[in-house]
Structures are given as structure tokens and as C-alpha cells.
Design a protein around this motif. Structure first.
Motif, PDB file in Angstrom:
ATOM      1  N   CYS A 189     -10.934  -0.178  34.809  1.00  0.00           N
ATOM      2  CA  CYS A 189     -12.180   0.200  34.127  1.00  0.00           C
ATOM      3  C   CYS A 189     -13.261  -0.714  34.701  1.00  0.00           C
ATOM      4  O   CYS A 189     -12.969  -1.680  35.396  1.00  0.00           O
TER       5      CYS A 189
ATOM      6  N   CYS B 176     -11.217  -4.629  28.206  1.00  0.00           N
ATOM      7  CA  CYS B 176     -11.164  -5.080  26.809  1.00  0.00           C
ATOM      8  C   CYS B 176      -9.883  -5.909  26.655  1.00  0.00           C
ATOM      9  O   CYS B 176      -8.814  -5.467  27.080  1.00  0.00           O
TER      10      CYS B 176
ATOM     11  N   CYS C 282      -6.861  -4.088  25.060  1.00  0.00           N
ATOM     12  CA  CYS C 282      -6.532  -2.781  25.637  1.00  0.00           C
ATOM     13  C   CYS C 282      -5.087  -2.368  25.363  1.00  0.00           C
ATOM     14  O   CYS C 282      -4.157  -3.125  25.593  1.00  0.00           O
ATOM     15  N   TYR C 283      -4.916  -1.138  24.911  1.00  0.00           N
ATOM     16  CA  TYR C 283      -3.559  -0.632  24.643  1.00  0.00           C
ATOM     17  C   TYR C 283      -2.960  -0.008  25.898  1.00  0.00           C
ATOM     18  O   TYR C 283      -1.885   0.565  25.859  1.00  0.00           O
TER      19      TYR C 283
ATOM     20  N   PHE D 113     -20.059  -0.079  29.099  1.00  0.00           N
ATOM     21  CA  PHE D 113     -19.943  -1.042  30.198  1.00  0.00           C
ATOM     22  C   PHE D 113     -21.011  -0.874  31.275  1.00  0.00           C
ATOM     23  O   PHE D 113     -21.478  -1.837  31.862  1.00  0.00           O
TER      24      PHE D 113
HETATM   25  S1  SF4 Z   1      -9.391  -0.143  26.066  1.00  0.00           S
HETATM   26 FE1  SF4 Z   1      -8.421  -0.431  28.086  1.00  0.00          FE
HETATM   27  S2  SF4 Z   1      -8.614   1.556  29.078  1.00  0.00           S
HETATM   28 FE2  SF4 Z   1     -10.093   1.504  27.399  1.00  0.00          FE
HETATM   29  S3  SF4 Z   1     -11.990   0.738  28.325  1.00  0.00           S
HETATM   30 FE3  SF4 Z   1     -10.940  -1.018  27.472  1.00  0.00          FE
HETATM   31  S4  SF4 Z   1      -9.781  -1.836  29.209  1.00  0.00           S
HETATM   32 FE4  SF4 Z   1     -10.343   0.264  29.747  1.00  0.00          FE
END
Ligand code: SF4
Length: 483
Positions: free
Chosen positions: A136, A140, A143-144, A240
Motif C-alpha cells: 500500500c 497501517c 493491518c489484517y 494516504f
Molecule cells: S489495513 Fe493493510 S491493506 Fe489496508 S491500507 Fe492498511 S496496510 Fe494496506
């Protein structure tokens, strides 16, 4: 499926593809902790981690508590600037030693690999989900999909171990066409799984919006020509790097719509907190427009308007409720109201999944329900559509209610109950709408916190034999594929 029949665009699809412009975008991302540890990041970025924070992270490098082995650090300049003014956003993108203090959790939350008939595709519900990219613009911490983004090896249903692969157009379109032909030949339902035609596909990852327009267009055309009726794109790019939704992207969408007018596009956007899209003054307060509504950040508003002004596109927000980021009813109330006002919808809020290190991020299920419920007090009926969902292995499950009173005469309910309901269910959704009631456990952050207090389980959330039966039905002999 290396022998998959190649997809060849029709002349009209090719004309659409030939019209697409793919500019390069400069997100000015900072990749990894190394530039902070080595003090080599641009001077105005270095202070994003304090010297104490850096010194706490440094000794973890290369150990089993290395935060970047779990999830690589990445941030765009746009988000970094927002995060400077927002404690919540800093929690979202900044690595901390706490996140590897307890590494309990699953590498494959929801056992997704059980539902992967072709590499890069999950076909669990009526719709399909594809991994089209493994990064990405920023990452995050909660992130899952950390197993995909950090390229971990996961165990497959056949016991083999490999990194999750990405979807390939030829293989995916061959699978969709074969599945839909079988469904058609069987009168509208798949003979083994009972599912209908694959009508809807989600492009996911990672964030598909990091791909160039030409690559997105290639997926859109191939899916449309394979009989898909709705294409979803799961993205956090509005938060972002909103400038990604520029005129070249929007004109690609317009040309796609002219070429395939019957195919809907659903942008599944991911705003966790209003600090990601509302403008702030120097004191850190949201700015009011003359009309009294809260002002959006101009580039984010431009991107939202570009999408919502096209009536054939729907924009749906979904977000987990994460400790220290948005476990805050006031923030969620502002978020839901502001998104609905500009033409988006509030789809789901999620309880965090049982990813590796989930205890660092997830709030207890009952707390999450309470936060969302509080946030929706005072919202209008159209603003408060979002439900709280927790993704059980069997399917998306709504946390419907948490009571504070006992059910008279029912043992185990003395402290109140939690009512869960299956919203979506694997295969042909045999258990949709069924309910499970458990006695309260305010500490529970995953289903296992309720295992010893199930009061009523029509949904079968705690019946493991029923789940195993579901898996063997999902992957009938001959349905396996993969590279
Ligand atoms: S949760 Fe994971 S897949 Fe979704 S934007 Fe954040 S880093 Fe990317």
C-alpha cells in the motif's frame, strides 16, 4: 492453473485499454525504519520518531521481536503531514516495541487459504476477493493482511507452505468463466457448493490504487468480459495519497463505464478517523465552513467528489475499531456524519481480527460495540447504517447487542449477554440470519473469550465439527488450483 485459457480483450475492450493514460505519482513515501535508525531520512521527516522512540526500537532489529518482520514501516508525505497534527494517525503508522511484545495470533486469520481455489483468489462467499498487489502507499500497523504485505509463508489446505501469491488475469478469468458455466449448466446454482454465478469481485491486496491506471483498467475489462457485474476496489488511498484520484484515473473510469455500462464500481474506502480527511487549524481544531459543516482537506474532498459525482460508482467506508486510533465515540460520530454528507456510505465497522500480535491493537468486543453504539446516538437514520462486524471463520458476524441485564431464569446470563448474528456465510449462506447468544465477558477480544459461556448457538459459531464440514464442501475434489 498454468494452462489457463488466456484472456484476449475484445476489440471494444482493447479500444478502452488503448485510451488509458498512466502517469507516475510521487508519493514521497518513507520506506522502512532504516532511514530513521540511520538518521538518513530527510531532515523534516526525522523528527517523526523521537530519539527515545528510535532507541527503544533499535535493539529489536534482527531479533524475533523485530517490528518490521511483522509489518514493514511505510508512510507517504501526505499522511505524515496529517499525522504530525494527530495522535490517532501517529498510532496508525508508527511502529512501537509494544506491537511485538505478544506475538500470539494467526498467520491466516479466518483460515482464508481454505477458500482459495486459484492462487490469489478467495471464493468464500457469493463474491470473490483477489489479491492484486502486496503493498500500500503506507502501512497501517494493525493491518489484517500483514502476512501478505510482509510476504510471510502461510500453510495451505494441503499442508504445503508458501507465500500468498497474487492473482493473474488469465487464471482468474478462466476460473470465473468455468464456475459460471457450471452454474448455468446446473440451472443457476453450482452443483457442489450451491453458490450462484460469480457476480461480484473485490480487487484487494495491499491497495490496488498503487497500481498504474493501465493495470487497473486491464483488470476491469477482463472481469467485465468474464461476466462480472460489480467490481469492488478496496483502498485506503483516499487517506494516504488522495491526489491518486486525478483526472487520468477518473477519465479511465468514464471510458470504462462507456464501454461496459452495465458493470457497477464500488469503492470500498478505508477511513479510520476524521483526522484523515478533515482540515484542521493551527490549534489542531477542525475548521468550520461558513455554513457550519466541517471543512474537508481540499485534495481529499476533490478525490471524494470525483467518485461520488459519478452516479454509477458507490463509495462505502469500512474501518476496524482499533485501540488508540478510533476507540472514541466522538471521532466515530464525526466520521460517519461527514462521510454521509459528501455522498459516501458507512458500511461496516470491524472488531479487529486475530492477526499476529492482535492484543496490541484490538479493543474488547463489548467495548467496540459500546463505542459504536454511543457514536451513533444522535446520528440520523441514514447516517447510522454501519454495523459492527466480527469476521468469524464461518462468515461475517454482526455484534447485534450487548445487554447489561440478565435474561430471567437463564443460567449464564447473570451479567448480561452478547447477541451475535451471521450476516454472511460461506458457500450458499445456509446459516445467514442465525443467532448466537453468549454470556458477557468484557475482556473478550476474540471468540475464544466466550467459549465457556455459550447460552444459545443456532448459528454454530462454537461448533467446530460443523466448520470442518463446511471446508470440505468448499473445496470439492477437482476445485483446487493454484500455481
Ligand atoms: S489495513 Fe493493510 S491493506 Fe489496508 S491500507 Fe492498511 S496496510 Fe494496506
Amino acid at each position: 492453473m498454468s494452462s489457463a485459457e488466456a484472456y484476449v480483450p475484445s476489440p471494444q475492450a482493447q479500444a478502452f485499454l488503448d485510451s488509458v493514460e498512466s502517469p507516475r505519482y510521487e508519493r514521497e513515501s518513507v520506506n522502512g525504519l532504516a532511514p530513521f535508525l540511520a538518521q538518513s531520512a530527510p531532515a523534516d521527516v526525522l523528527g517523526f520518531y523521537s530519539p527515545d522512540e528510535i532507541e527503544a526500537l533499535r535493539p529489536l532489529t534482527g531479533t524475533e521481536r523485530d517490528v518490521e518482520d511483522r509489518m514493514p514501516v511505510k508512510i507517504t508525505r501526505h499522511y505524515l503531514n496529517l499525522a504530525r497534527q494527530s495522535p490517532a494517525l501517529r498510532v496508525l503508522v508508527k511502529a512501537t516495541p509494544e506491537e511485538t511484545a505478544d506475538l500470539a495470533g494467526s498467520d491466516d486469520p479466518g483460515f482464508q487459504m481454505d477458500y482459495s481455489p486459484v492462487e490469489g483468489l478467495l471464493h468464500k462467499y457469493e463474491m470473490g476477493l483477489m489479491y492484486v498487489v502486496s503493498t500500500c502507499s503506507a502501512h497501517c500497523r494493525f493491518c489484517y493482511r500483514e502476512e501478505l504485505i510482509s510476504r510471510k509463508e502461510v500453510e495451505r489446505q494441503d499442508g504445503s507452505v508458501a507465500k500468498k501469491g497474487l492473482a493473474k488475469i488469465d487464471e482468474i478469468t478462466a476460473y470465473i468463466r468455468a464456475h459460471n458455466a457450471e452454474v448455468k449448466a446446473n440451472g443457476g446454482l453450482h452443483p457442489e457448493t450451491g453458490r450462484e454465478k460469480l457476480r461480484e469481485i473485490l480487487l484487494s491486496g495491499g491497495d490496488p490504487m498503487v497500481l498504474p491506471n493501465a493495470r487497473l483498467a486491464a483488470w476491469f475489462a477482463a472481469l467485465a468480459e468474464s461476466g462480472v457485474e460489480s467490481i469492488r476496489v478496496g483502498t485506503k488511498e483516499l487517506a494516504f495519497f488522495p491526489d491518486r484520484f486525478d483526472s487520468t484515473f477518473l477519465s479511465m473510469l468514464d471510458r470504462f463505464h462507456e464501454t461496459f455500462p452495465d458493470v457497477a464500481l464500488r469503492l470500498m474506502v478505508h477511513f479510520n478517523h476524521p483526522d484523515e480527511f478533515l482540515a484542521k487549524d493551527e490549534g489542531g481544531d477542525y475548521i468550520e465552513e461558513a455554513s457550519g459543516v466541517l471543512k474537508w482537506i481540499p485534495s481529499t474532498k476533490r478525490a471524494m467528489d470525483g467518485l461520488t459525482s459519478r452516479g454509477w460508482i458507490s463509495v462505502e467506508n469500512q474501518s476496524p475499531i482499533i485501540k488508540g486510533i478510533n476507540d472514541d465515540p466522538r471521532a466515530l460520530r464525526i466520521l460517519q456524519r461527514a462521510i454521509k454528507r459528501v455522498g459516501g456510505d458507512n458500511h461496516y465497522f470491524f472488531c479487529g481480527r486475530d492477526i499476529v500480535a492482535y492484543r496490541a491493537f484490538n479493543v474488547p468486543i463489548e467495548t467496540a460495540w459500546n463505542i459504536l453504539n454511543e457514536s451513533q446516538k444522535g446520528l440520523s437514520g441514514v447516517e447510522n447504517h454501519a454495523r459492527l462486524s466480527i469476521t468469524h471463520y464461518k462468515g461475517k458476524t454482526e455484534v447485534v447487542a450487548v445487554t447489561s441485564e440478565a435474561i430471567p431464569g437463564v443460567p449464564g446470563t447473570e451479567n448480561g449477554v452478547v447477541v451475535l448474528k451471521l450476516l454472511r456465510n460461506a458457500l450458499d449462506a445456509p446459516d445467514r440470519g442465525k443467532v448466537c447468544i453468549v454470556g458477557r465477558n468484557p475482556e473478550a477480544i476474540w471468540f475464544d473469550g466466550y467459549e465457556d459461556r455459550v447460552v444459545f448457538d443456532e448459528a454454530g459459531l462454537f461448533e467446530y465439527a460443523r466448520m470442518e464440514a463446511l471446508v470440505s464442501k468448499a473445496m470439492p475434489v477437482g476445485a483446487e488450483g493454484g500455481a
